[in-house]
Scaffold this active site. Structure first.
Site, short mmCIF file in Angstrom:
data_model
loop_
_atom_site.label_atom_id
_atom_site.label_comp_id
_atom_site.label_asym_id
_atom_site.label_seq_id
_atom_site.Cartn_x
_atom_site.Cartn_y
_atom_site.Cartn_z
N LYS A 288 39.48 34.64 30.33
CA LYS A 288 40.33 35.78 30.65
C LYS A 288 41.75 35.47 30.18
O LYS A 288 42.29 34.42 30.49
CB LYS A 288 40.30 36.05 32.15
N GLU B 82 31.31 45.89 49.27
CA GLU B 82 31.92 46.65 50.36
C GLU B 82 30.96 46.90 51.51
O GLU B 82 31.36 46.85 52.67
CB GLU B 82 32.45 47.98 49.81
N ARG C 169 32.24 53.29 49.51
CA ARG C 169 30.98 52.61 49.19
C ARG C 169 30.35 51.97 50.43
O ARG C 169 29.20 51.53 50.38
CB ARG C 169 31.24 51.55 48.11
#
Length: 622
Positions: A282, A368, A396
């Site tokens: 990244k 979640e 969610r």
């Protein structure tokens, strides 16, 4: 290469132009694309580190696959900036995340190359499975690829989709973009060699042919299976994905564009579900982002020649900081408090807490549903759990809120960040619905602070409650109210009148819910209206509503939630149940999805700034 050396990139405005370039030019294309991305985002702000890590993958995908006929489905979309640049939007990159500019994520209305509108994680494999099934039904030979980051693989939805796709034996490719450096030692020439072998026609033909030949001989079939595992051995740590029905290839170097092209070409025509595991860095190619990928995930405008991002300390603390400080203060006095986040430590202001109280801090990754039920389990054992979650992500975990928390009336506190207008991240991230979807749940207390101190005191009030409670607060800073260190329980369901209208021909009362109070106050002064800070959406201050209705001609409700099912609806329901007939104007978010722009721009456009609220009221009362 200079910052303006984009001679090859300018020849690849669209994927068909990229595919016309010689294979040996792809490395240069990647270099120019990475440089362009860095210079573009540094001047416009936006997501940076994720895109820097997917440059080679993006080039290889569009080089090998016949997009847009072949489908590429990006997960979340932080990593899709290079994709936007290569699909006709390079010159518009300076407008990304700005009002009327490019959308921050893949968006179907924006480009035929954006096959799925995304924003929440872990949706790519489900959608790609359906697209692959549709391709098989149509028999046109269309290929489908889902690109998912390693973080998104922590969500159950991704594995639900893989379980289905593997069982259905759908022809599709899932690319796991893994930027976890702990497995970097597995990347190298040997793995590239095995990836080519395992994705090539000889191995796959031998593998499938052997399975068919030996399918009716159980002992030999078992031996063949063990031989296959031995053939792959420890070089390919893909047993788990194989059990889900996927043929696993990798891990390979995600920054070797030529190797990626070779492997993707081999895999493009393989039958059945395939998983390619690539390893990337990244922030690749820009040292500060490689060193601090979290800090450079989303960036403001900055100078790439410097080694750090500009400091932008607000004059008053952000609501997320207020929450983080409150967590630390509560942890000092409550041994039973635990805090849970679904991979939102930085965004939710929990960095300090996670370091000072690691035994009370639980990051469950992008899960979640699990976060909410984990909190329920803690509450069952006598703990006081706090779930820190964004408004749009709590959607969610809705079933778990009802089934696992509210039905049992468990004392779980939901600290809902990013409620209301979020801004530049667009419709997938606007916190437009949390009042509507939560106030209908029995046992739930719902609070909306108007300023920083109310946020702190409401968090404490919800923490001390003996039932589920929610405190919703926006992104960014508040009006600058003094924060009182001492924590005091507020009287649940009690509003506060801030201003009384003078006796006039048309007496107007504004009932404000949450942090639009400042804007409502501007309108109240201009209209000589009564102003009430309602504070609680559930339970409502019924006595206040009845008193206001008895002494005013018009009632106006103001909120930064959808009007449908919102706080204004709650006021009208209360009045109608008691046969209180009085004109009510509800001001809030309209019945359409709110696109991206700054918070200030969106408030003005929707008539939620002071002038807009005043104008709407004047139009209503004539």
């Amino acid at each position: 290469m200079t910052a303006n050396d984009y001679t090859l990139l300018e020849q690849a405005n669209y994927p068909h132009e990229l595919r016309a370039l010689p294979h040996d030019k792809l490395k240069q294309v990647c270099d120019q694309l990475r440089d362009y991305l860095l210079n573009s985002v540094s001047q416009s702000s936006g997501h940076l580190a994720s895109g820097l890590g997917t440059v080679e993958l993006t080039v290889a995908l569009h080089y090998v696959y016949n997009t847009p006929e072949d489908r590429i489905v990006w997960d979340v979309g932080h990593q899709a900036y290079p994709h936007k640049i290569l699909t006709g939007r390079r010159e518009q990159m300076s407008t990304i995340r700005q009002k009327e500019g490019l959308h921050p994520f893949p968006f179907r209305e924006e480009s035929e190359y954006d096959t799925l509108t995304v924003g929440h994680s872990s949706t790519s494999i489900s959608a790609a499975t359906a697209m692959a099934m549709a391709a098989e039904k149509e028999g046109q030979g269309r290929k489908v690829v889902a690109v998912i980051g390693d973080g998104a693989m922590t969500a159950g939805m991704a594995f639900e989709a893989m379980n289905h796709a593997g069982g259905a034996e759908t022809d599709m490719l899932v690319i796991l973009n893994d930027n976890d450096m702990s497995i970097s030692e597995n990347v190298g020439a040997l793995n590239r060699h095995f990836a080519r072998i395992l994705s090539g026609s000889f191995y796959t033909g031998f593998r499938e042919g052997s399975k068919k030949l030996l399918s009716n001989v159980p002992p030999i079939k078992a031996l063949a299976s063990r031989m296959e595992e031995h053939l792959k051995g420890m070089v390919v740590p893909g047993t788990f994905f194989e059990e889900l029905g996927f043929n696993y290839i990798g891990p390979i170097d995600g920054h070797d564009v030529n190797s990626l092209v070779d492997t993707l070409r081999n895999m493009r025509n393989l039958k059945g579900p395939q998983l390619l595991h690539i390893v990337t860095t990244k922030g690749k190619g820009y040292a500060p982002a490689e060193k601090d990928p979290i800090g450079y995930h989303g960036v403001p405008i900055f100078d790439p020649s410097t080694t750090c991002l500009p400091s932008s300390k607000p004059q008053s603390p952000a609501y997320s900081s207020i929450f983080g400080d409150w967590l630390c203060d509560i942890a000092k006095v409550d041994d039973k408090m635990v805090a849970i986040t679904p991979a939102m430590r930085e965004g939710s202001g929990m960095v300090r807490f996670s370091k000072e109280y690691p035994d009370k801090y639980y990051d469950v990754a992008i899960a979640e549903q699990h976060a909410v039920t984990l909190a329920a389990g803690f509450a069952c054992e006598g703990y006081s759990p706090v779930v820190a979650i964004y408004s749009t992500f709590l959607q969610r975990g809705y079933d778990q809120m009802i089934h696992d928390v509210a039905i049992q009336n468990l004392p779980v506190l939901f600290a809902i960040d990013r409620a209301g207008i979020v801004g530049a991240d667009g419709p997938t991230h606007q916190g437009a619905f949390d009042i509507s979807y939560s106030r209908c749940i029995p046992n739930m207390i719902l609070m909306a602070p108007a300023n920083e101190n109310e946020c702190r005191q409401m968090l404490y009030t919800g923490h001390k409650a003996k039932s589920p409670a929610m405190v919703r607060y926006p992104r960014g800073t508040g009006p600058g109210a003094e924060i009182i260190d001492e924590m005091t329980e507020m009287q649940i369901g009690k509003a506060e009148k801030l201003r009384d209208a003078s006796v006039s021909e048309k007496r107007i009362a504004i009932l404000s819910f949450g942090t639009l109070l400042q804007n409502a106050e501007v309108a109240a002064k201009a209209l000589d209206a009564t102003l009430v800070n309602m504070r609680f959406i559930k339970p409502l201050d019924g006595a206040m509503i009845e008193a206001i209705a008895a002494s005013h001609d018009y009632i106006v409700t103001v909120e930064d939630n959808a009007i449908l099912g919102g706080a204004g609806s709650a006021v009208m329901e209360y009045m109608m149940a008691r046969k209180i007939l009085k004109p009510v104007l509800t001001i809030g978010l309209p019945d359409h999805f709110i696109k991206h722009g700054t918070q200030k721009e969106i408030y003005a456009e929707l008539g939620l700034d002071g002038d807009g609220i005043e104008r709407q009221i004047r139009d209503y009362v004539g």
